[in-house]
Write an enzyme that holds these catalytic residues in place. Structure first.
Site, PDB file in Angstrom:
ATOM      1  N   HIS A 293       0.857  -1.197   0.000  1.00  0.00           N
ATOM      2  CA  HIS A 293       0.000   0.000   0.000  1.00  0.00           C
ATOM      3  C   HIS A 293       0.885   1.235   0.000  1.00  0.00           C
ATOM      4  O   HIS A 293       1.382   1.633   1.049  1.00  0.00           O
ATOM      5  CB  HIS A 293      -0.898  -0.022   1.233  1.00  0.00           C
ATOM      6  CG  HIS A 293      -1.788   1.181   1.322  1.00  0.00           C
ATOM      7  ND1 HIS A 293      -2.939   1.303   0.591  1.00  0.00           N
ATOM      8  CD2 HIS A 293      -1.688   2.334   2.035  1.00  0.00           C
ATOM      9  CE1 HIS A 293      -3.506   2.462   0.856  1.00  0.00           C
ATOM     10  NE2 HIS A 293      -2.764   3.113   1.727  1.00  0.00           N
ATOM     11  N   ASP A 295       1.028   5.020  -0.263  1.00  0.00           N
ATOM     12  CA  ASP A 295       0.245   6.250  -0.306  1.00  0.00           C
ATOM     13  C   ASP A 295       0.860   7.175  -1.346  1.00  0.00           C
ATOM     14  O   ASP A 295       2.058   7.468  -1.296  1.00  0.00           O
ATOM     15  CB  ASP A 295       0.218   6.887   1.092  1.00  0.00           C
ATOM     16  CG  ASP A 295      -0.662   6.084   2.032  1.00  0.00           C
ATOM     17  OD1 ASP A 295      -1.846   5.931   1.713  1.00  0.00           O
ATOM     18  OD2 ASP A 295      -0.153   5.585   3.053  1.00  0.00           O
ATOM     19  N   ASP A 405      -7.789   1.726   2.354  1.00  0.00           N
ATOM     20  CA  ASP A 405      -7.398   2.710   3.371  1.00  0.00           C
ATOM     21  C   ASP A 405      -8.192   4.010   3.329  1.00  0.00           C
ATOM     22  O   ASP A 405      -7.801   4.965   3.977  1.00  0.00           O
ATOM     23  CB  ASP A 405      -5.891   3.011   3.188  1.00  0.00           C
ATOM     24  CG  ASP A 405      -5.333   3.855   4.314  1.00  0.00           C
ATOM     25  OD1 ASP A 405      -5.839   3.746   5.444  1.00  0.00           O
ATOM     26  OD2 ASP A 405      -4.402   4.641   4.069  1.00  0.00           O
ATOM     27  N   HIS A 628      -6.350   9.645  -1.150  1.00  0.00           N
ATOM     28  CA  HIS A 628      -6.979   9.600   0.170  1.00  0.00           C
ATOM     29  C   HIS A 628      -6.186  10.217   1.323  1.00  0.00           C
ATOM     30  O   HIS A 628      -6.660  10.199   2.472  1.00  0.00           O
ATOM     31  CB  HIS A 628      -7.436   8.178   0.530  1.00  0.00           C
ATOM     32  CG  HIS A 628      -6.321   7.197   0.743  1.00  0.00           C
ATOM     33  ND1 HIS A 628      -5.994   6.242  -0.168  1.00  0.00           N
ATOM     34  CD2 HIS A 628      -5.470   7.018   1.772  1.00  0.00           C
ATOM     35  CE1 HIS A 628      -4.991   5.507   0.297  1.00  0.00           C
ATOM     36  NE2 HIS A 628      -4.661   5.959   1.476  1.00  0.00           N
TER      37      HIS A 628
END
Ligand SMILES: [Zn+2]
Length: 1096
Positions: A293, A295, A405, A628
């Protein structure tokens, strides 16, 4: 009788019959439990246990690992070619490199000493507690490194075991996997952090010892974590104990390590060293999928993400080569595009793995975006741009929307997913809820319009699992949908620069699988085959009659409620860019087909081209900023410097595209006698509004702009008007503002009465103060930028207004301004305005507030206590309305103490209500009859300066007789899309064209987007083969929640065919053309409908 041994029972012996020689005690569980750690833990026994045997040789120092460095200036991140063209200077282990965010290129000359050349396995180990990437001498990416022990080794090629010097490069990035903060990762990062290089060694590894370490770890976990009363736990204790004793007896010799591994096989079987462990078709419950993951920005800027992607994915390709069973999935088209742009050869390697079926693109969206705040059209574009990227590069679209997330999930996602070719949704964030536990693991998620997708939330409750024994155990223990299906996903691998799964994760999973196969009790895990296969099984079950539990409407996230407000400027940019793009596409579409109109005699040979490239650039930018951690406001300051810069470019591109389209449509910039002043209305309904004329004069001059979509007539107002606005100062600081609809009393800056003259009704609650600014102490439990916590209400403080004065005195507009000191450093200036009545539909009180904001951990809101009773308030969301409680009956109701809205929130009774509109805000709360718009926060982490400075906020109070309806929906659009004045020589001719695409039908039906089809030959940019002809895409929706029938008409446009499409613009169904220029449309409540108009 039977089974006795003759020997034992023999009466010839004079001794008692015996089974053992001496007394044997029961193993005290607690003591043996603690002893387990002695075998492979650090600390006082480390030199005498297994750890000491893993590394069996080491070469360090300049003789074997010689280092030179080049440090690029000004925090630049040069390419390999650029960096290696510079002069390198000698450096050594022990030196420090910085500051934060700087890059350092190391040329490493490595020579394997003789004593290591005969070893089986050599690694280069590098650790400076920051991130790094290994490059070959020729400039190929080899491997990513994450300092601090997370991923610090690279396996040396066997050809290097030759005593000769070999050269490679390490590109060091001065940040660790979570940015540059010390200790608490979410604190603002210092600018001057330095990193000491403490390890650059050649290490020989005893692979048997390393494998035994994993064997022992997992069998030890079985001993510890299986129930105390299970034989499986006791057996595991026994195996571990005998491994220790065997090792001790031979002082850890190489042979004893092999012997220990054999003992481990009693528990693990014989297959753990190969992918054969997974062969056979035994049923399995857990599908484990590798994941990293990353970001797209968060505690580091986009520029670093580009490198994190290259580092992480190169590791994953390497693991795929070493472990045939390994499967990895990865979302976010943007990250793939970066890789393709900046690291083309690594991108090719990824493509190869995708083809082999080991690297799985997933998600279908441009980034893993926020879903609370982006508009409906933005959500559509996330998928349109995402799916088009995946399909054009990998030959397939994604089937699963992947959003582990993000901070809550819009009620319309199931519909939009379906329309974008996806029937499945994966997340896990709701496991972070801090009030109520979400009750399902696998369920059927139902959108506002009734569309459904299969949703799964991993019961391991993480998307960065370490593939621990416990993660597998939790896969069943935490599973909340066992009634229907016990299968689940385990999503494992380090995120955010940790580089995804490591070899250790895969080795552990082999053993965990082995336990399921040999002793049982642990759920059986399989690596892959894929997330889609996992969902396909669920869908199959559903098709065969399993009724999965349903969840209707939004998946409200009970945490991170501050993200609707934090980083106000960024949110304003999002809203404005969305509206800018709406206009750019609408005007450019019409400009690009103008030549097809019969009455167009001017521009047959026009060179105008629909600016597809610029529109793509703008959309990709807007979509990127909806990531996000970006749009929600939870990134560090650097990220917002980046997004400000990008939005600036988006505005510029938008302005140019607008000017070009308007020019093509015959608008003239110059103020000359042959042109008429017009107001451009790009919204699909009539508007009548007061506009201020661009004339320099002492007092503002106004006109009435009125008309349908297109170039509206502008009539200058003279001093007299039949329904004027007036203002009276009744006493000092008390003003009465009136027009034919309302009488507004402003006392000391707040509205104490708002009387609706037509409805003969007071709008505000008795004794209430509207437009009252309030401030709250805002210290959440931990996540500052993210959270506002329920107890903040208890610190409510009304701001005391300072002086008030009339600014405009009519007759067209009246206004009163109030200045309020917030603190010694912060102030606000709020102007309440009322216009002369110009329209029978709309009447509202607008408020323009300027704020200088210099606070620490405070929350500014503005209140509107209204005389309306309802247990539910309505909030605009994507393509619809979400209703939420106004009370705190249950903990589920109370959890929604701060919620997300788009352009308005509304509290209505059956025959009257009040809407609060806004031009850039997303946070709202309705508590009983108190409506509260959230304005500004002041968190100090991770951006120490979030929201400090000047803000301009526009909102409006729209009281309405009758229930909530299209008037509020349209007023929301109008407020966000103010009329703009232009000049045109022949506006009458233009109107037929600009208003050609119209809906006849219920007023809740809204044309939200008009654009050209993606692959039309005259505009295509090459992702897919161009298609012949020109097509217009029209997207409309029912905004109020009622089945709607109507007609779409297109005036004189030469349309030859109309098809319903999905949002990816695939034809689904042809519609019959009725008469010359219409199709009948039939839309479900809150349905989004996309039509493709094929032109002749
Ligand atoms: Zn994230």
């Amino acid at each position: 009788m039977g089974g006795e041994s003759k020997d034992i029972m023999s009466s010839s012996s004079k001794e008692y019959p015996k089974l053992v020689e001496r007394p044997v005690g029961k193993k005290i569980r607690g003591i043996y439990y603690d002893r387990l750690r002695q075998f492979d833990a650090g600390g006082q026994y480390e030199k005498y246990n297994l750890q000491d045997k893993i590394n069996e040789g080491r070469a360090s120092g300049d003789k074997w690992v010689s280092l030179e460095v080049y440090s690029p200036p000004d925090l630049t991140r040069p390419t390999f070619k650029d960096a290696t063209s510079h002069k390198f200077k000698e450096t050594h282990v022990g030196e420090s490199f910085g500051p934060s965010w700087s890059t350092h290129w190391f040329r490493v000359t490595l020579t394997v000493p003789e004593d290591l050349q005969k070893k089986d396995h050599l690694e280069f180990q590098w650790d400076a507690n920051n991130e790094g990437m290994i490059w070959t001498e020729k400039g190929e990416i080899v491997h990513g490194l994450t300092g601090g022990g997370d991923r610090t080794e690279w396996i040396l090629p066997k050809s290097w075991y030759d005593g000769k010097p070999h050269v490679f490069y390490v590109e060091m990035a001065c940040n660790h996997m979570f940015g540059n903060a010390f200790g608490d990762n979410i604190q603002p990062p210092p600018k001057d952090r330095y990193y000491q290089l403490w390890k650059a060694d050649i290490v020989a590894v005893n692979l048997d010892a390393r494998q035994l370490h994993i064997d022992y770890w997992i069998v030890g976990d079985a001993a510890r974590e299986f129930p105390e009363n299970s034989w499986e736990s006791h057996k595991a204790f026994d195996v571990c104990n005998r491994i220790m004793n065997t090792f001790i007896a031979a002082e850890g010799s190489k042979d004893s390590i092999k012997e220990c591994r054999k003992i481990a096989q009693e528990y693990l079987g014989k297959l753990v060293d190969t992918s054969k462990q997974y062969e056979g078709d035994q049923p399995y419950l857990v599908t484990a999928i590798g994941q990293c993951h990353i970001d797209t920005c968060w505690l580091w800027p986009w520029a670093e993400t580009k490198r994190k992607v290259a580092r992480s994915w190169s590791n994953q390709c390497d693991l795929m080569d070493r472990y045939p069973e390994y499967r990895f999935c990865c979302s976010q088209a943007q990250q793939y595009k970066w890789l393709e742009t900046y690291y083309p050869s690594l991108f090719d390697r990824v493509k190869e793995k995708v083809k082999k079926g080991t690297f799985h693109p997933i998600g279908g969206s441009w980034v893993e975006h926020d879903t609370n705040m982006p508009s409906g059209e933005s959500l559509v574009r996330q998928f349109l741009y995402g799916q088009r990227f995946f399909e054009s590069h990998f030959g397939e679209r994604c089937q699963t929307f992947w959003l582990p997330d993000t901070f809550g999930y819009s009620a319309q996602l199931p519909q939009i997913c379906r329309l974008a070719g996806m029937t499945r949704f994966f997340t896990q964030k709701l496991s972070w809820n801090n009030i109520n536990k979400f009750p399902h693991t696998t369920f059927n998620w139902v959108a506002l319009d009734g569309s459904q997708v299969m949703c799964h939330m991993t019961p391991a409750e993480t998307y960065t699992a370490e593939a621990h024994f416990g993660d597998l155990k939790r896969s069943v223990e935490n599973h909340k949908s066992l009634d229907q299906d016990a299968s689940s996903l385990l999503v494992y691998g380090k995120g955010d620069g940790g580089g995804g799964p490591t070899w250790e994760h895969i080795e552990k999973l082999r053993r965990e699988r082995a336990i399921a196969d040999t002793v049982g009790l642990l759920p059986r895990v399989k690596l892959g085959p894929s997330v889609d296969d996992f969902f396909a099984n669920l869908e199959k079950k559903a098709a065969e009659g399993t009724e999965f539990v349903t969840w209707y409407g939004e998946l409200y996230f009970e945490l991170h409620r501050g993200t609707y407000t934090t980083q106000a400027n960024n949110k304003r940019n999002n809203r404005q860019s969305e509206f800018l793009l709406r206009d750019v596409e609408y005007l450019s579409t019409l400009a690009s087909i103008k030549d097809l109109l019969k009455d167009d005699t001017t521009s047959r040979k026009s060179k105008y081209k629909y600016p597809k490239k610029d529109i793509d650039f703008m959309w990709e930018g807007v979509l990127l900023c909806q990531f996000h951690d970006c749009l929600p406001g939870s990134s560090i300051e650097m990220c917002y410097d980046d997004s400000d810069e990008l939005y600036e470019k988006i505005y510029k591109a938008g302005e140019t595209a607008t000017i070009d389209a308007l020019k093509e449509l015959g608008f003239k910039d110059k103020d000359d006698l042959d042109t008429e002043l017009v107001a451009l209305n790009t919204l699909p309904w009539n508007r009548t509004e007061l506009v201020q004329l661009p004339i320099k004069s002492e007092r503002p001059k106004y006109a009435i702009a009125s008309g349908t979509t297109g170039a509206m007539q502008v009539s200058e107002l003279t001093a007299a008007t039949d329904r004027p606005a007036s203002i009276k100062e009744l006493e000092k600081g008390v003003f009465q503002l009136s027009n034919s609809k309302f009488q507004v009393l402003v006392e000391d800056g707040v509205i104490t009465s708002l009387f609706d003259k037509e409805a003969k009704r007071e709008v505000l609650a008795k004794g209430a103060k509207a437009n009252q600014f309030v401030i709250f102490d805002d210290k959440p439990l931990y996540w500052q930028a993210w959270d506002v916590e329920v107890y903040h209400f208890e610190s409510r403080k009304e701001l005391k207004p300072g002086k008030s004065y009339a600014v405009e005195t009519g007759p067209h507009r009246v206004s009163v301004t109030t200045e309020t000191q917030i603190s010694s450093q912060s102030w606000l200036k709020s102007t309440i305005s009322l216009d002369a009545t110009v329209d029978d539909v709309y009447g509202m009180i607008t408020v323009d507030t300027e704020v200088e904001w210099r606070e620490t951990m405070k929350f500014l809101k503005v209140e509107f206590p209204v005389d309306v009773v309802n247990t539910e308030a309505s909030y605009e969301s994507q393509y619809g309305i979400v209703r939420r409680p106004t009370h705190y009956n249950t903990s589920w109701d109370m959890a929604k103490f701060e919620v997300c809205c788009h352009k308005w929130a509304d509290l209505s009774e059956s025959n009257y209500g009040v809407s609060i509109l806004n031009d850039s805000k997303y946070g709202f709360a309705t508590i009983g009859n108190l409506m509260r718009l959230s304005l500004l926060r002041a968190p100090k982490a991770p951006d120490a300066h979030a929201d400090m400075g000047r803000h301009h906020i526009r909102y409006a109070i729209l009281p309405h007789a009758g229930p909530l309806d299209h008037r509020t929906v349209r007023a929301g659009y109008n407020l966000n899309n103010p009329l703009k004045l232009h000049r045109h020589p022949n506006p009458a001719q233009l109107t037929s064209m600009l208003s050609a695409i119209r809906i006849e039908g219920p007023p809740g039906l809204i044309v939200d987007c008009v654009k050209r089809a993606e692959d039309d030959e005259d505009i295509a940019v090459g992702l897919f083969p161009p298609k012949k002809g020109r097509n217009i895409i029209v997207r409309l929706f029912d905004s109020l929640g009622g089945r709607s029938q109507g007609k779409l008409t297109w005036g004189d446009l030469p349309v030859k065919k109309v098809a319903i499409t999905n949002v990816l613009e695939d034809d689904l169904e042809e519609l019959e053309i009725v008469g010359k220029n219409a199709v009948e449309i039939n839309v479900r409540a809150f349905e989004v409908l996309t039509l493709k108009l094929q032109l002749e």
